[in-house]
Design a protein around this motif. Structure first.
Motif, PDB file in Angstrom:
ATOM      1  N   THR A  40      98.670  97.129  71.384  1.00 50.84           N
ATOM      2  CA  THR A  40      98.716  97.387  69.947  1.00 50.84           C
ATOM      3  C   THR A  40      99.947  96.713  69.344  1.00 50.84           C
ATOM      4  O   THR A  40     100.930  96.420  70.043  1.00 50.84           O
ATOM      5  CB  THR A  40      98.783  98.892  69.654  1.00 50.84           C
ATOM      6  OG1 THR A  40     100.008  99.409  70.186  1.00 50.84           O
ATOM      7  CG2 THR A  40      97.583  99.632  70.235  1.00 50.84           C
ATOM      8  N   ASP A  41      99.895  96.495  68.029  1.00 53.59           N
ATOM      9  CA  ASP A  41     101.070  95.969  67.325  1.00 53.59           C
ATOM     10  C   ASP A  41     102.275  96.867  67.566  1.00 53.59           C
ATOM     11  O   ASP A  41     103.392  96.390  67.796  1.00 53.59           O
ATOM     12  CB  ASP A  41     100.816  95.890  65.811  1.00 53.59           C
ATOM     13  CG  ASP A  41      99.945  94.721  65.413  1.00 53.59           C
ATOM     14  OD1 ASP A  41     100.008  93.666  66.054  1.00 53.59           O
ATOM     15  OD2 ASP A  41      99.189  94.871  64.428  1.00 53.59           O
ATOM     16  N   LYS A  42     102.038  98.164  67.525  1.00 56.09           N
ATOM     17  CA  LYS A  42     103.121  99.133  67.715  1.00 56.09           C
ATOM     18  C   LYS A  42     103.764  98.972  69.092  1.00 56.09           C
ATOM     19  O   LYS A  42     104.995  98.957  69.213  1.00 56.09           O
ATOM     20  CB  LYS A  42     102.578 100.560  67.544  1.00 56.09           C
ATOM     21  CG  LYS A  42     103.626 101.633  67.654  1.00 56.09           C
ATOM     22  CD  LYS A  42     103.019 103.017  67.421  1.00 56.09           C
ATOM     23  CE  LYS A  42     104.077 104.087  67.545  1.00 56.09           C
ATOM     24  NZ  LYS A  42     103.524 105.429  67.307  1.00 56.09           N
ATOM     25  N   PHE A  44     103.721  96.283  70.986  1.00 55.64           N
ATOM     26  CA  PHE A  44     104.423  95.001  71.081  1.00 55.64           C
ATOM     27  C   PHE A  44     105.774  95.068  70.368  1.00 55.64           C
ATOM     28  O   PHE A  44     106.775  94.552  70.873  1.00 55.64           O
ATOM     29  CB  PHE A  44     103.575  93.849  70.538  1.00 55.64           C
ATOM     30  CG  PHE A  44     104.207  92.522  70.821  1.00 55.64           C
ATOM     31  CD1 PHE A  44     104.208  91.999  72.107  1.00 55.64           C
ATOM     32  CD2 PHE A  44     104.843  91.815  69.819  1.00 55.64           C
ATOM     33  CE1 PHE A  44     104.833  90.788  72.392  1.00 55.64           C
ATOM     34  CE2 PHE A  44     105.464  90.607  70.085  1.00 55.64           C
ATOM     35  CZ  PHE A  44     105.452  90.084  71.378  1.00 55.64           C
ATOM     36  N   LYS A  45     105.821  95.716  69.214  1.00 55.28           N
ATOM     37  CA  LYS A  45     107.095  95.878  68.505  1.00 55.28           C
ATOM     38  C   LYS A  45     108.081  96.689  69.336  1.00 55.28           C
ATOM     39  O   LYS A  45     109.278  96.395  69.354  1.00 55.28           O
ATOM     40  CB  LYS A  45     106.869  96.528  67.140  1.00 55.28           C
ATOM     41  CG  LYS A  45     106.221  95.593  66.156  1.00 55.28           C
ATOM     42  CD  LYS A  45     105.914  96.275  64.840  1.00 55.28           C
ATOM     43  CE  LYS A  45     105.165  95.328  63.924  1.00 55.28           C
ATOM     44  NZ  LYS A  45     104.710  95.978  62.712  1.00 55.28           N
ATOM     45  N   CYS A  60     103.427  85.633  72.145  1.00 54.36           N
ATOM     46  CA  CYS A  60     102.414  86.565  71.674  1.00 54.36           C
ATOM     47  C   CYS A  60     101.499  85.859  70.689  1.00 54.36           C
ATOM     48  O   CYS A  60     101.855  84.828  70.117  1.00 54.36           O
ATOM     49  CB  CYS A  60     103.046  87.785  71.017  1.00 54.36           C
ATOM     50  SG  CYS A  60     103.841  87.424  69.445  1.00 54.36           S
ATOM     51  N   HIS A  62      98.704  87.171  67.628  1.00 51.21           N
ATOM     52  CA  HIS A  62      98.058  88.291  66.943  1.00 51.21           C
ATOM     53  C   HIS A  62      96.546  88.088  66.969  1.00 51.21           C
ATOM     54  O   HIS A  62      96.038  87.077  66.505  1.00 51.21           O
ATOM     55  CB  HIS A  62      98.587  88.428  65.515  1.00 51.21           C
ATOM     56  CG  HIS A  62      99.983  88.940  65.485  1.00 51.21           C
ATOM     57  ND1 HIS A  62     100.279  90.280  65.435  1.00 51.21           N
ATOM     58  CD2 HIS A  62     101.164  88.303  65.564  1.00 51.21           C
ATOM     59  CE1 HIS A  62     101.587  90.443  65.469  1.00 51.21           C
ATOM     60  NE2 HIS A  62     102.150  89.255  65.553  1.00 51.21           N
ATOM     61  N   GLY A  66      95.081  95.074  64.424  1.00 52.32           N
ATOM     62  CA  GLY A  66      96.164  95.855  65.015  1.00 52.32           C
ATOM     63  C   GLY A  66      96.443  95.552  66.474  1.00 52.32           C
ATOM     64  O   GLY A  66      97.134  96.330  67.133  1.00 52.32           O
ATOM     65  N   LEU A  67      95.929  94.425  66.979  1.00 51.14           N
ATOM     66  CA  LEU A  67      96.120  94.075  68.385  1.00 51.14           C
ATOM     67  C   LEU A  67      96.861  92.754  68.552  1.00 51.14           C
ATOM     68  O   LEU A  67      96.747  91.855  67.721  1.00 51.14           O
ATOM     69  CB  LEU A  67      94.766  93.988  69.098  1.00 51.14           C
ATOM     70  CG  LEU A  67      93.941  95.264  69.125  1.00 51.14           C
ATOM     71  CD1 LEU A  67      92.569  94.991  69.715  1.00 51.14           C
ATOM     72  CD2 LEU A  67      94.666  96.360  69.907  1.00 51.14           C
ATOM     73  N   VAL A  68      97.597  92.673  69.645  1.00 51.10           N
ATOM     74  CA  VAL A  68      98.386  91.490  69.978  1.00 51.10           C
ATOM     75  C   VAL A  68      98.091  91.114  71.423  1.00 51.10           C
ATOM     76  O   VAL A  68      97.971  91.987  72.283  1.00 51.10           O
ATOM     77  CB  VAL A  68      99.906  91.794  69.843  1.00 51.10           C
ATOM     78  CG1 VAL A  68     100.754  90.632  70.313  1.00 51.10           C
ATOM     79  CG2 VAL A  68     100.251  92.158  68.410  1.00 51.10           C
ATOM     80  N   ASP A  70      99.896  89.858  74.371  1.00 52.71           N
ATOM     81  CA  ASP A  70     101.268  89.708  74.857  1.00 52.71           C
ATOM     82  C   ASP A  70     101.228  88.790  76.077  1.00 52.71           C
ATOM     83  O   ASP A  70     100.786  89.179  77.152  1.00 52.71           O
ATOM     84  CB  ASP A  70     101.843  91.080  75.224  1.00 52.71           C
ATOM     85  CG  ASP A  70     103.284  91.017  75.712  1.00 52.71           C
ATOM     86  OD1 ASP A  70     103.816  89.901  75.904  1.00 52.71           O
ATOM     87  OD2 ASP A  70     103.877  92.090  75.914  1.00 52.71           O
TER      88      ASP A  70
END
Length: 106
Positions: A40-42, A44-45, A60, A62, A66-68, A70
């Protein structure tokens, strides 16, 4: 899909590692898939502020929704694709059996 592209990794002057093809390719040719761990973006952050905090280069892509992808630990050669002011390739998003995948095309 098997790619006709032969690629090599090289060190750029300012942007870290890059990749380039060693052979000429026709427009629209598949080069390679961008692979890695889908998070998730969360998440990855969180990794950017903890695990990857001291890294100079980040890998990374995108995926959307909401997905990345990695590519830092589990990525392939495609993670070394760099930005270009004169691009001759593009990333395309495909749905394969209901799963989104990203691939580089000339």
């Amino acid at each position: 899909q098997r790619s006709p592209a032969i690629v090599e990794r090289f060190m750029t002057i300012e942007k870290g590692w890059g990749i380039r093809t060693k052979t000429a390719l026709p427009a629209g040719a598949f080069i390679m898939e961008y692979v890695g761990e889908v998070v998730t973006d969360k998440e990855f952050k969180r990794r950017m502020s903890t695990e990857y905090k001291n890294d100079n280069h980040h890998y990374c892509l995108h995926l959307g929704e909401g997905l990345v992808i990695d590519g830092h630990r589990m990525g392939g050669e495609c993670r070394f694709v760099n930005h270009s002011c004169q691009p001759n390739c593009e990333m395309q998003k495909w749905s394969v059996n209901g799963v989104f995948r990203m691939a580089l095309f000339s």
